[in-house]
Design an enzyme around this catalytic site. Structure first.
Site, mmCIF file in Angstrom:
data_model
loop_
_atom_site.group_PDB
_atom_site.id
_atom_site.type_symbol
_atom_site.label_atom_id
_atom_site.label_comp_id
_atom_site.label_asym_id
_atom_site.label_seq_id
_atom_site.Cartn_x
_atom_site.Cartn_y
_atom_site.Cartn_z
ATOM 1 C CG ASN A 16 -2.185 -0.859 0.921
ATOM 2 O OD1 ASN A 16 -3.074 -0.460 0.184
ATOM 3 N ND2 ASN A 16 -2.200 -2.067 1.467
ATOM 4 N NE ARG A 72 -1.359 1.364 23.810
ATOM 5 C CZ ARG A 72 -2.608 0.894 23.802
ATOM 6 N NH1 ARG A 72 -2.924 -0.073 22.970
ATOM 7 N NH2 ARG A 72 -3.517 1.381 24.605
ATOM 8 C CB VAL A 99 -3.315 -1.219 19.229
ATOM 9 C CG1 VAL A 99 -4.433 -0.336 19.772
ATOM 10 C CG2 VAL A 99 -3.885 -2.467 18.563
ATOM 11 C CG HIS A 116 -9.816 -3.926 8.487
ATOM 12 N ND1 HIS A 116 -8.910 -4.526 9.348
ATOM 13 C CD2 HIS A 116 -10.853 -4.801 8.374
ATOM 14 C CE1 HIS A 116 -9.399 -5.696 9.745
ATOM 15 N NE2 HIS A 116 -10.571 -5.882 9.166
ATOM 16 C CG ASP A 148 -12.726 4.761 16.957
ATOM 17 O OD1 ASP A 148 -11.963 3.758 16.920
ATOM 18 O OD2 ASP A 148 -13.967 4.669 16.953
ATOM 19 N N GLY A 150 -10.793 2.413 19.241
ATOM 20 C CA GLY A 150 -11.006 0.971 19.147
ATOM 21 C C GLY A 150 -10.188 0.336 18.026
ATOM 22 C CG ASP A 152 -9.623 -2.868 12.368
ATOM 23 O OD1 ASP A 152 -8.764 -2.037 12.030
ATOM 24 O OD2 ASP A 152 -9.356 -4.076 12.517
#
Ligand code: GRF
Length: 198
Positions: A16, A72, A99, A116, A148, A150, A152
């Site tokens: 991509n 993280r 994430v 996705h 956001d 979450g 996906d």
């Protein structure tokens, strides 16, 4: 932050990323695409093959190795520092397998896009192709969405559908979906950034 500059974040193959860079290479100087600029590539894996596409073009590329950041938040802070050093406003996830935490997502709110390999909200998370095959769906595809808090779950920006054939396996379906992403994602990135510019 320069509102026209975006970074592409990868973890692996980078097909991509290549599609995005190829698209920008071929657009007319006056087109809305050329109002934004792919200005940086970040990989969280030093050995990601996709880094080569940045090297080939002499495009700035940085490895922020997540294994060096047990927390993280510290990884996210390292990403932020890197984006700020390169004057980046938009974060384009392209096969980026980490994430991002709430602090990072809120800092770049509305300015993080992801692709996705399913028609969300169906089959979020890992192994979207396997999930689609197991469910026996006859159509799948790809979704470009804003990120956001979450996995996906963010607002859907665009989708493209592809057929699922009876003899498909993960690989064949994955290749068909990736071809759709390669067409859709660069165009959506260009459009979304152009619309947000003053
Ligand atoms: C793409 O199918 C994308 O939807 C998913 O990971 C894959 C990345 O492929 N998030 P590539 O690294 O761009 O080739």
């Amino acid at each position: 932050m320069n509102p026209e500059r975006f970074a592409v974040l990868i973890s692996g193959r980078g097909s991509n990323l290549k599609a995005i860079l190829d698209y920008w290479d071929t657009q007319d100087p006056g087109s809305h695409t050329q109002r934004s600029t792919p200005a940086l590539v970040i990989s969280n894996r030093p050995e990601a093959p996709g880094l080569q596409f940045a090297r080939d073009r002499g495009l700035p590329h940085v490895v922020v190795d997540h294994t060096q950041y047990p927390e993280r938040e510290h990884f996210d802070d390292a990403l932020t520092t890197c984006l700020e050093e390169h004057d980046i406003s938009w974060v384009i996830l392209a096969g980026f397998m980490r994430v991002l935490g709430p602090g990072f997502v809120s800092r770049y709110s509305g300015r993080i896009l992801n692709t996705h390999p399913s028609l969300l909200p169906a089959f979020p998370g890992r192994d979207a192709m396997g999930q689609a095959l197991a469910a026996g769906v006859k159509i799948s595809g790809c979704t470009v969405h804003r990120v956001d808090g979450g996995v996906d779950t963010g607002p859907i920006v665009a989708q493209a559908a592809v057929p699922v054939y009876p003899d498909d396996d993960d690989k064949r379906l994955g290749e068909r979906i990736r071809s759709a992403e390669h067409h859709l994602y660069p165009r959506v990135i260009a459009q979304v950034i152009a619309e947000a510019l003053p």
